[in-house]
Enzyme design. Structure first.
Site, PDB file in Angstrom:
ATOM      1  N   GLN A 261       8.882  -2.647 -70.526  1.00 36.73           N
ATOM      2  CA  GLN A 261       9.229  -3.420 -71.708  1.00 36.73           C
ATOM      3  C   GLN A 261       9.134  -4.915 -71.433  1.00 36.73           C
ATOM      4  OE1 GLN A 261       9.789  -1.934 -74.639  1.00 36.73           O
ATOM      5  NE2 GLN A 261      10.000  -3.894 -75.714  1.00 36.73           N
ATOM      6  N   ALA A 282      11.208  -5.740 -78.899  1.00 35.82           N
ATOM      7  CA  ALA A 282      12.531  -5.935 -78.311  1.00 35.82           C
ATOM      8  C   ALA A 282      12.411  -6.563 -76.931  1.00 35.82           C
ATOM      9  CB  ALA A 282      13.263  -4.600 -78.205  1.00 35.82           C
ATOM     10  N   SER A 287      15.607  -2.358 -75.849  1.00 34.32           N
ATOM     11  CA  SER A 287      14.667  -1.462 -76.514  1.00 34.32           C
ATOM     12  C   SER A 287      15.173  -0.029 -76.514  1.00 34.32           C
ATOM     13  CB  SER A 287      13.304  -1.519 -75.816  1.00 34.32           C
ATOM     14  OG  SER A 287      12.437  -0.531 -76.333  1.00 34.32           O
ATOM     15  N   HIS A 289      13.306   2.410 -76.619  1.00 33.30           N
ATOM     16  CA  HIS A 289      12.373   3.186 -75.798  1.00 33.30           C
ATOM     17  C   HIS A 289      12.927   3.406 -74.394  1.00 33.30           C
ATOM     18  CE1 HIS A 289       8.977   3.560 -78.548  1.00 33.30           C
ATOM     19  NE2 HIS A 289       9.217   2.313 -78.942  1.00 33.30           N
ATOM     20  N   ASP A 296       7.051   6.347 -80.820  1.00 33.00           N
ATOM     21  CA  ASP A 296       6.168   5.782 -81.834  1.00 33.00           C
ATOM     22  C   ASP A 296       5.046   6.783 -82.089  1.00 33.00           C
ATOM     23  OD1 ASP A 296       7.684   3.465 -81.819  1.00 33.00           O
ATOM     24  OD2 ASP A 296       6.363   2.426 -80.407  1.00 33.00           O
ATOM     25  N   GLU A 340       8.814  -0.725 -89.147  1.00 31.48           N
ATOM     26  CA  GLU A 340       8.008   0.090 -88.237  1.00 31.48           C
ATOM     27  C   GLU A 340       8.076   1.532 -88.717  1.00 31.48           C
ATOM     28  OE1 GLU A 340       8.971  -0.325 -84.119  1.00 31.48           O
ATOM     29  OE2 GLU A 340       8.570  -2.484 -84.064  1.00 31.48           O
ATOM     30  N   HIS A 343       8.201   4.307 -85.940  1.00 28.93           N
ATOM     31  CA  HIS A 343       9.193   4.373 -84.859  1.00 28.93           C
ATOM     32  C   HIS A 343      10.310   5.352 -85.239  1.00 28.93           C
ATOM     33  CE1 HIS A 343      11.587   2.433 -81.498  1.00 28.93           C
ATOM     34  NE2 HIS A 343      12.543   3.044 -82.184  1.00 28.93           N
TER      35      HIS A 343
END
Length: 371
Positions: A261, A282, A287, A289, A296, A340, A343
């Site tokens: 990230q 982010a 994040s 993630h 995503d 998004e 996401h």
């Protein structure tokens, strides 16, 4: 002494005895007929204070008040607030007499003081250090936090189109502050053990956090995508169900480490500048993630987005498999990220269903019902 005089004196003596006996009898009868004086429910010390303030009848002629008694016993009763005192319920809190007098001085009503002393016991000092606030306006707002009251008032002044409930939620989220300027940080244990934690610009993961149950997804395109095991299983079910409705989607990003990230965000910042990069990427540690619970996805006809049809399918169906669209269209002012549609965030079926049914972003739902 003559016989006549003796008789006269005897008569006088008898009459006197009769009078004395009559008077005594009448006194006894009057005493028996007279109702006893009612005893005051107030303490001796309180009664003495009443007498000194010349309020004996004013107080005793009304229903007993523990608040009045405590004020009298501590020499804190002020005549100008006597009527208000009778409507204030006594509460076992430190320095109660001084507190209610200070609140009355600030023009709080008895009703407001009862709310304050019952519901804001530990934080009354906040109100004592401020000018009068219409505190009852917050009474029915479930996520009201007295420690944020000055922020609520300031944010409402700047955003007068918002109702007070919205102001409270937005301030609790942190929207009155710049993102990343003031945040809380989870422990690794919290991140690992709670699949529902909120990660955004105000809630950070530890730099070295990495899930210990990452599982590879079945889809490969020269790159392997990972999610935590529960989320991975749910995603496989989601993509299979979507396929039955002719919605064909593929992942293009899933778990990302802190370092990954950081590399992405640095690249975006160098390309577009920090301000713009913060609208779509982010910062490392912030994040979803990194949680291993976000993915995503793209439509099979696009490289990094969903078609409108596929997006609507996700809005209407992803919750059935435990996912929500985390950054939906039209909610940028709340999520602090551009929309998004692609996401998805895993929460589990039960919670994802509740969030979906509420129509709220996860930031709002988390503050209202989970924090």
């Amino acid at each position: 002494m003559s016989k006549g005089l003796k008789i006269f004196l005897s008569i006088i003596l008898v009459l006197l005895l009769i009078a004395i006996i009559t008077l005594t009898t009448l006194k006894i009868l009057n005493k028996q007929d007279k109702a006893p004086e009612p005893e005051s429910p107030y303490s001796t010390k309180a009664i003495a204070a009443m007498e000194e303030l010349h309020l004996l009848d004013d107080i005793n002629n009304k229903e007993y008040s523990k608040t009045i008694e405590v004020l009298l016993e501590t020499n804190n009763l002020r005549k100008e607030y006597l009527e208000e005192y009778f409507d204030i319920d006594y509460e076992e809190i430190y320095n109660f007499p001084n507190i209610i007098n200070k609140l009355l001085d600030k023009n709080y009503t008895s009703e407001e003081i009862n709310y304050i002393t019952k519901n804001i016991k530990d934080d009354i000092t906040i109100l004592l250090n401020m000018d009068y606030v219409n505190i009852l306006a917050f009474k029915d707002i479930s996520n009201f936090d007295i420690s944020n009251i000055e922020r609520y008032l300031a944010y409402q002044e700047e955003n007068q189109d918002y109702d007070l409930a919205t102001v409270v939620t937005y301030v609790n989220i942190g929207l009155d502050k710049d993102g990343y300027s003031d945040y809380t940080e989870y422990t690794k244990e919290e991140a690992l053990n709670d699949l529902t934690i909120l990660v955004n610009k105000y809630h950070k993961l530890p730099d070295d956090y990495e899930p210990d149950d990452l599982v590879a997804l079945s889809y490969h395109n020269g790159y392997t995508y990972y999610l935590r095991s529960e989320a991975a299983e749910a995603y496989e079910e989601l993509s299979s169900a979507a396929l039955l409705d002719n919605v064909i989607v593929y992942p293009f990003s899933a778990y990302r480490s802190y370092d990954t990230q950081n590399t992405l965000y640095t690249r975006y910042k160098e390309r577009d500048g920090e301000e713009k990069a913060d609208t779509y990427s982010a910062r490392p540690g912030f994040s979803e993630h990194q949680l291993g619970l976000a993915i995503d996805i793209r439509s099979n006809t696009l490289t990094d987005n969903l078609t409108n049809n596929d997006y609507e399918w996700m809005l209407d169906n992803s919750y059935k498999y435990g996912f929500i669209v985390r950054y939906p269209k039209g909610k940028q002012h709340i999520t602090q990220f551009m929309e998004e549609p692609w996401h998805l965030r895993y929460l589990g079926v039960e919670l994802a269903t509740k969030v979906h049914d509420s129509g709220l972003t996860y930031d709002e739902y988390y503050d209202l019902y989970m924090k």
